[in-house]
Design a protein around this motif. Sequence first.
Motif, short mmCIF file in Angstrom:
data_model
loop_
_atom_site.label_atom_id
_atom_site.label_comp_id
_atom_site.label_asym_id
_atom_site.label_seq_id
_atom_site.Cartn_x
_atom_site.Cartn_y
_atom_site.Cartn_z
N VAL A 1 0.84 -1.20 0.00
CA VAL A 1 0.00 0.00 0.00
C VAL A 1 0.87 1.25 0.00
O VAL A 1 0.61 2.20 -0.74
N GLY A 2 1.93 1.26 0.81
CA GLY A 2 2.81 2.40 0.84
C GLY A 2 3.76 2.45 -0.35
O GLY A 2 4.05 3.52 -0.87
N TYR A 3 4.22 1.28 -0.77
CA TYR A 3 5.23 1.23 -1.83
C TYR A 3 4.65 1.58 -3.20
O TYR A 3 5.30 2.22 -4.02
N MET A 4 3.42 1.14 -3.48
CA MET A 4 2.84 1.27 -4.82
C MET A 4 1.77 2.34 -4.92
O MET A 4 1.08 2.43 -5.93
N LYS A 5 1.60 3.17 -3.89
CA LYS A 5 0.47 4.10 -3.84
C LYS A 5 0.43 5.07 -5.01
O LYS A 5 -0.64 5.52 -5.43
N ASP A 6 1.58 5.42 -5.57
CA ASP A 6 1.61 6.40 -6.67
C ASP A 6 1.66 5.75 -8.04
O ASP A 6 1.78 6.45 -9.05
N ASP A 7 1.57 4.43 -8.10
CA ASP A 7 1.63 3.75 -9.39
C ASP A 7 0.28 3.83 -10.10
O ASP A 7 -0.76 3.56 -9.48
N PRO A 8 0.26 4.20 -11.38
CA PRO A 8 -1.02 4.30 -12.10
C PRO A 8 -1.77 2.97 -12.17
O PRO A 8 -3.00 2.95 -12.24
N GLY A 9 -1.05 1.86 -12.16
CA GLY A 9 -1.69 0.55 -12.26
C GLY A 9 -2.01 -0.07 -10.91
O GLY A 9 -2.08 -1.30 -10.80
N TYR A 10 -2.24 0.76 -9.90
CA TYR A 10 -2.47 0.31 -8.53
C TYR A 10 -3.51 -0.81 -8.41
O TYR A 10 -3.24 -1.85 -7.80
N PRO A 11 -4.71 -0.69 -8.99
CA PRO A 11 -5.69 -1.79 -8.86
C PRO A 11 -5.25 -3.05 -9.60
O PRO A 11 -5.50 -4.17 -9.14
N ARG A 12 -4.59 -2.89 -10.74
CA ARG A 12 -4.10 -4.06 -11.49
C ARG A 12 -3.04 -4.80 -10.69
O ARG A 12 -3.00 -6.04 -10.66
N TYR A 13 -2.19 -4.05 -9.99
CA TYR A 13 -1.15 -4.65 -9.17
C TYR A 13 -1.77 -5.54 -8.09
O TYR A 13 -1.36 -6.69 -7.90
N PHE A 14 -2.75 -5.01 -7.36
CA PHE A 14 -3.36 -5.80 -6.29
C PHE A 14 -4.18 -6.97 -6.84
O PHE A 14 -4.30 -8.01 -6.17
N ALA A 15 -4.74 -6.82 -8.03
CA ALA A 15 -5.46 -7.94 -8.64
C ALA A 15 -4.49 -9.10 -8.88
O ALA A 15 -4.78 -10.25 -8.54
#
Length: 719
Positions: A151-165
């Motif tokens: 959550v902290g590491y990827m918070k600014d990544d545009p693909g945030y929901p894809r990453y967690f999927a």
Amino acid sequence: MASLATLVQGGGQTAVEGGHFEPFFPGLVVLLPLLGFLANGFLALQHARASADAVRGGAELDLGDPSSRPATHTLPTWIGPGVMAVAFLITLVNFTRMLGAHLDEPVILHYWTWIATGTFTVDAALQLDQLSMIMMMVITGVGTLIHVFSVGYMKDDPGYPRYFAYLNLFVFFMLVLVMGSSYALMFVGWEGVGLCSYLLIGYWFSDREKADAGKKAFIVNRIGDVGFLIAMFLLFKNFGSVDFVPVFHDAETLVYGGGLVTAITLFFFVGAIGKSAQMPLYVWLPDAMAGPTPVSALIHAATMVTAGVYLVARSSVLFALAPLSSAVVAGIGVITALFAATIALKQNDIKKVLAYSTVSQLGYMFVGVGVGAYAAGVFHLMTHAFFKALLFMGSGAVIHSMHEAYHATHNHEDPQDMRNMGGLKAFMPITWVTMWIATLAIAGIWPFAGFFSKDEIIWYAGAWAGAENAPYPQLYTVYWILALAAAMLTAFYMTRMMVMTFHGANRTGDEESKHLHEAPPVMWVPLAVLAVLSVFGGWINVPEALSSGWAGLGGILPMGEWLHHWLEPITAQAHHIQEANLGTYSYYAPFGGGEALWAAISTVAAGLVVLVSIRLVGGRTVVPVKDDAAEMSGFAKVLYNKYYVDEFYDRVIVQPILRASRFCWKVIDAGIIDGVVNAVGWGSKGIGWVVSMFQTGTVNTYAFILTVGVLFVLGASLF
């Protein structure tokens, strides 16, 4: 097919009576990460549509201020870690229930028949036993911490929901792998984690290098998967089933040391070599660093690479019947452990050091299961999950801080190169302390977790050489010596990493150092939890020779061989086979000395290596990458270039295949096949043209042709 409610509540009947153990919604443990994938996947698609609409409108989608982001980039924060946390809690409830039960046989929960054709039947069924429960605890527990860190590491990544999927899907398939009741279901999870590794390693697919790393992992793993499939075919041919319970029940009908069981186990090990990155198929794992750092933590600590070790431990009965295969497993393991450790000595990328460290530590796990110490192998799998997840997430915190510092000053230096770091303990004290704890654990320093698990494997390697009827005593003595050497190298390269990263003068830059900072709580809290586990996680399986007289924190954490006894229902049959054919272990390692003496020697030696390494590395002058004009030479250059194994594979395997492919395309496909097809086409076109010359629609032409035809027939009949 069973309803969703049946899956959630625990499915059909118990195939094997399991004492008083009452499963608590075990289907939810698997189902929750899958639901997380579906929910986050839906949000990822919504975000993709919004991005596409913005691009078509001549703009670019702006995520806006962090406090007012769209739902697609806020909901995954709760969905991704949330489903993992609930899955861990359900697993914890089942674990505590199993602790209080007398479970000598696995509990099989049937849901529906997945495959039914002729004599081959595979049920969608979960198997709950001591081994699967340990794996579930590691996967969901460490996996939850990695999701929170993300959550902290990827918070600014545009693909945030894809990453967690992708991350949720990864955990789902790993749970299928360890909870499935058959090799067929294990293979479903086996292939699933392979797919997810491809998606996550190549997560930033617009970068060609990262996309290629994902493809490399996928292709190399397919090589190992061929071995897994062949082993399954052999099992079905001889047992008529690939379910664990009937296969292990009838396993002792196989001839001890016979060709069939040796072939089955060696083919299984080929699969394990690919998935757990052992020689010669280890080359994909260092390149897996191309993905986000939390992905590296998940792959290296809690999921994919441990699958091969789990496969051998789960198949312990078969491997106990195949002494040659067991010797091969231990041999490949110890050679890989030493080989990877030497490469790590000269790597400057902080994640590459940890990648080769993982390859090396996986080698230790295979040494454990290869010498018949299956509980020791699983023990190191568990403790390694704690300290390696901590090391990777700690390195992620460092990279996160370095990246922000360079971004703030528009500097394009490498934020992962340790030569650009130094002195970070002043800026990141929590990360510094927690990573030192993990370093001491992996170095094998008492009383940290890695000391107990790794030392036990090394001791068993030596003790196996002294078994009454050991088949290869001299060979196992060599294994023991190599394992000790790899342990000393581990202490050195990990200390080197810590000194170059956190100690000495800061080399990030005067302006850049103003922007260095400690990780936010959402990132350092998981580090703190894993640091505690890296200290005390090894206390659950301390041999009696070391635990005598200890009460562990005043009795709060009593030391003892708990894990060994916990796994006895899984390993008892294999140990019975070993003792019947090879005798018992020697309780004295080569060159004399009991377990307590060699444990003391091991930790003192590792401690001395750490201290000497601090002096050696700390006394060296390290310069930033931009100022480092010195070129390596000799063996140091060989180590830095990883023995040129990738270049060797490229020249011997990749390039010949490419040349053969181009030849087949240009000569066979474009030349011969296309030539024949085109010739047929041109021939048909020519015949059509000739025939069309006679189809003029003129009566005089038709009469002339008819006359010529009649004359031709008459002439032919006369002659």
